[in-house]
Scaffold this motif. Structure first.
Motif, short mmCIF file in Angstrom:
data_model
loop_
_atom_site.label_atom_id
_atom_site.label_comp_id
_atom_site.label_asym_id
_atom_site.label_seq_id
_atom_site.Cartn_x
_atom_site.Cartn_y
_atom_site.Cartn_z
N GLY A 1 -10.19 15.56 14.77
CA GLY A 1 -10.19 16.39 13.57
C GLY A 1 -10.78 15.63 12.41
N ILE A 2 -11.15 16.35 11.37
CA ILE A 2 -11.68 15.71 10.18
C ILE A 2 -10.92 16.20 8.95
CG2 ILE A 2 -13.97 15.33 11.13
CD1 ILE A 2 -14.92 17.75 9.49
N THR A 3 -10.87 15.34 7.95
CA THR A 3 -10.24 15.67 6.67
C THR A 3 -11.28 15.51 5.58
OG1 THR A 3 -8.19 14.68 7.50
CG2 THR A 3 -8.30 15.16 5.14
N LEU A 4 -11.64 16.59 4.93
CA LEU A 4 -12.57 16.53 3.80
C LEU A 4 -11.82 16.99 2.56
CD1 LEU A 4 -15.81 17.98 5.47
CD2 LEU A 4 -15.21 15.58 5.08
N PHE A 5 -11.43 16.02 1.73
CA PHE A 5 -10.65 16.31 0.54
C PHE A 5 -11.50 17.05 -0.50
CE2 PHE A 5 -8.42 12.79 2.48
CZ PHE A 5 -7.09 13.04 2.19
N ASP B 1 -13.60 23.88 -6.48
CA ASP B 1 -14.92 23.27 -6.34
C ASP B 1 -15.31 22.99 -4.90
OD1 ASP B 1 -15.28 23.01 -9.20
OD2 ASP B 1 -13.78 21.42 -9.12
N TYR B 2 -14.50 23.43 -3.95
CA TYR B 2 -14.74 23.09 -2.55
C TYR B 2 -16.00 23.79 -2.04
CZ TYR B 2 -12.98 21.16 1.85
OH TYR B 2 -12.79 20.41 2.99
N SER B 3 -16.85 23.03 -1.35
CA SER B 3 -18.14 23.60 -0.93
C SER B 3 -18.00 24.40 0.36
CB SER B 3 -19.16 22.48 -0.73
OG SER B 3 -18.85 21.72 0.43
N ARG B 4 -18.89 25.34 0.51
CA ARG B 4 -18.93 26.14 1.74
C ARG B 4 -19.24 25.25 2.94
NH1 ARG B 4 -19.38 31.53 2.83
NH2 ARG B 4 -19.44 31.96 0.58
N ASP C 1 -18.51 22.02 3.41
CA ASP C 1 -17.33 21.25 3.82
C ASP C 1 -16.32 22.15 4.52
OD1 ASP C 1 -18.41 18.93 2.86
OD2 ASP C 1 -17.07 18.75 1.13
N PHE C 2 -16.13 23.34 3.99
CA PHE C 2 -15.19 24.28 4.60
C PHE C 2 -15.58 24.59 6.04
CE2 PHE C 2 -13.95 28.57 5.79
CZ PHE C 2 -12.60 28.60 5.47
N GLN C 3 -16.84 24.91 6.23
CA GLN C 3 -17.30 25.29 7.57
C GLN C 3 -17.21 24.13 8.55
OE1 GLN C 3 -21.16 26.89 6.55
NE2 GLN C 3 -20.37 28.99 6.38
N GLU C 4 -17.45 22.91 8.07
CA GLU C 4 -17.36 21.75 8.96
C GLU C 4 -15.92 21.47 9.38
OE1 GLU C 4 -18.89 18.42 11.16
OE2 GLU C 4 -19.56 20.41 10.56
N VAL C 5 -14.98 21.59 8.44
CA VAL C 5 -13.57 21.40 8.78
C VAL C 5 -13.14 22.44 9.82
CG1 VAL C 5 -11.20 21.59 7.89
CG2 VAL C 5 -12.91 20.27 6.64
N MET C 6 -13.53 23.68 9.64
CA MET C 6 -13.14 24.72 10.58
C MET C 6 -13.85 24.56 11.94
SD MET C 6 -10.96 26.07 8.73
CE MET C 6 -10.63 25.86 6.97
N ARG C 7 -15.10 24.13 11.91
CA ARG C 7 -15.85 23.94 13.15
C ARG C 7 -15.17 22.89 14.03
NH1 ARG C 7 -19.41 20.62 15.66
NH2 ARG C 7 -19.20 19.06 14.01
N VAL C 8 -14.80 21.78 13.42
CA VAL C 8 -14.22 20.69 14.20
C VAL C 8 -12.74 20.95 14.52
CG1 VAL C 8 -13.65 18.24 14.21
CG2 VAL C 8 -15.83 19.01 13.24
N ASN C 9 -11.96 21.23 13.49
CA ASN C 9 -10.51 21.31 13.69
C ASN C 9 -10.08 22.56 14.45
OD1 ASN C 9 -10.71 19.07 12.08
ND2 ASN C 9 -9.39 19.81 10.45
N GLN C 10 -10.68 23.68 14.12
CA GLN C 10 -10.33 24.92 14.82
C GLN C 10 -11.21 25.16 16.03
OE1 GLN C 10 -9.14 27.22 10.68
NE2 GLN C 10 -9.94 28.43 12.33
N GLY C 11 -12.52 25.12 15.82
CA GLY C 11 -13.44 25.43 16.91
C GLY C 11 -13.34 24.45 18.06
N ALA D 1 -6.54 22.10 0.82
CA ALA D 1 -6.38 23.52 1.15
C ALA D 1 -7.07 23.88 2.47
CB ALA D 1 -6.91 24.39 0.02
N ALA D 2 -8.32 23.47 2.63
CA ALA D 2 -9.08 23.82 3.84
C ALA D 2 -8.48 23.13 5.07
CB ALA D 2 -10.54 23.45 3.67
N TYR D 3 -8.17 21.86 4.94
CA TYR D 3 -7.58 21.11 6.05
C TYR D 3 -6.25 21.72 6.47
CZ TYR D 3 -5.51 17.11 8.51
OH TYR D 3 -4.91 16.29 9.45
N ALA D 4 -5.40 22.01 5.50
CA ALA D 4 -4.10 22.61 5.79
C ALA D 4 -4.26 23.95 6.49
CB ALA D 4 -3.30 22.78 4.51
#
Length: 253
Positions: free
Chosen positions: A91-95, A100-103, A105-115, A153-156
């Protein structure tokens, strides 16, 4: 003697994943160990191989990549003939602050952690279905799936999602004898966290039990959920945090 269990573990070059791999190998397990970093994979395999117990093979690469998932499955089946256990630990953590969270970073967190978790589980469960002998799958979640934590928020969100996946898969996988659970570590001393010189002292004060977890603390709990001792447990998340989520003090004051 029973046949040794065959396990796939992602994100296992260091930290919690490596300690889970060590626990399985020292109990005679046959492990396919994955990490994104080739050097970490090779070092982990070399160290675990010196134990003289079990077996361990390495597979470097992005565990959310379909080709790497296919390679993990092929290595397990080709070398050991089956798959009994899977630990989706990578998994990855992008604080970042929510506003201000970028799209990207959001997509990468979901790709790795969820996908990565979803599709490795899917591939392994298909093999377990063919084997008709069940299996045990474990997801690595986080206490941030249970209590809010600044700039995560995204990681959680991603970790809460994998806990719900574990619960939802009971419907489809329990009839095949496949158990799916999650473990939610709290503050843990790893190579990454100890790079902060104040981490141990800060979390010792914030954790009711008086110290952050060691990787061994987490691995012991993971080993239990993977084992036949937990044969009647599925769809659950075990929080291992020294009591932090009971009171949830923030390290930011």
């Amino acid at each position: 003697m029973k046949n040794p269990k065959v396990a796939i573990i992602t994100g296992a070059g260091q930290g919690i994943g490596l300690e889970i791999a060590r626990k399985l190998v020292e109990n005679g397990g046959q492990v396919i160990l994955n990490d994104l970093e080739k050097s970490l994979t090779e070092e982990a395999v070399a160290n675990l191989s010196r134990m003289g117990k079990g077996s361990v093979l390495g597979c470097s690469g992005d565990s959310a990549d379909p080709d790497v998932i296919e390679e993990l499955i092929s290595l397990a089946r080709g070398n050991f003939g089956r798959i009994d256990q899977v630990v989706c630990n990578a998994g990855i953590t992008l604080f970042g602050g929510f506003l201000d969270y970028s799209r990207e970073d959001f997509q990468e967190v979901m790709r790795v952690n969820q996908g990565g978790t979803f599709f490795l589980t899917q591939a392994a469960a298909r093999v377990m279905r063919e084997q008709k002998s069940g299996g045990s799958i474990l997801f690595t979640s986080s206490v941030t799936a249970h209590q809010s934590h600044e700039n995560l928020a995204a990681y959680a969100m991603s970790k809460a999602a994998v806990e719900m996946l574990a619960k939802n898969l009971v419907l489809e996988l329990a009839p095949m004898g496949i158990r799916v659970n999650a473990i939610a570590p709290g503050a843990t001393l790893t190579e990454r966290t100890t790079s902060d010189p104040d981490y141990a002292s800060t979390w010792s004060k914030l954790t009711p039990i008086g110290r952050p977890a060691s990787t061994t603390d987490i691995a012991e709990a993971a080993f239990f959920l993977l084992s036949d001792s937990a044969r009647h447990i599925t769809g659950q998340t075990l929080v291992v945090d020294g009591g932090w989520t009971s009171i949830s003090p923030s390290p930011y004051g």
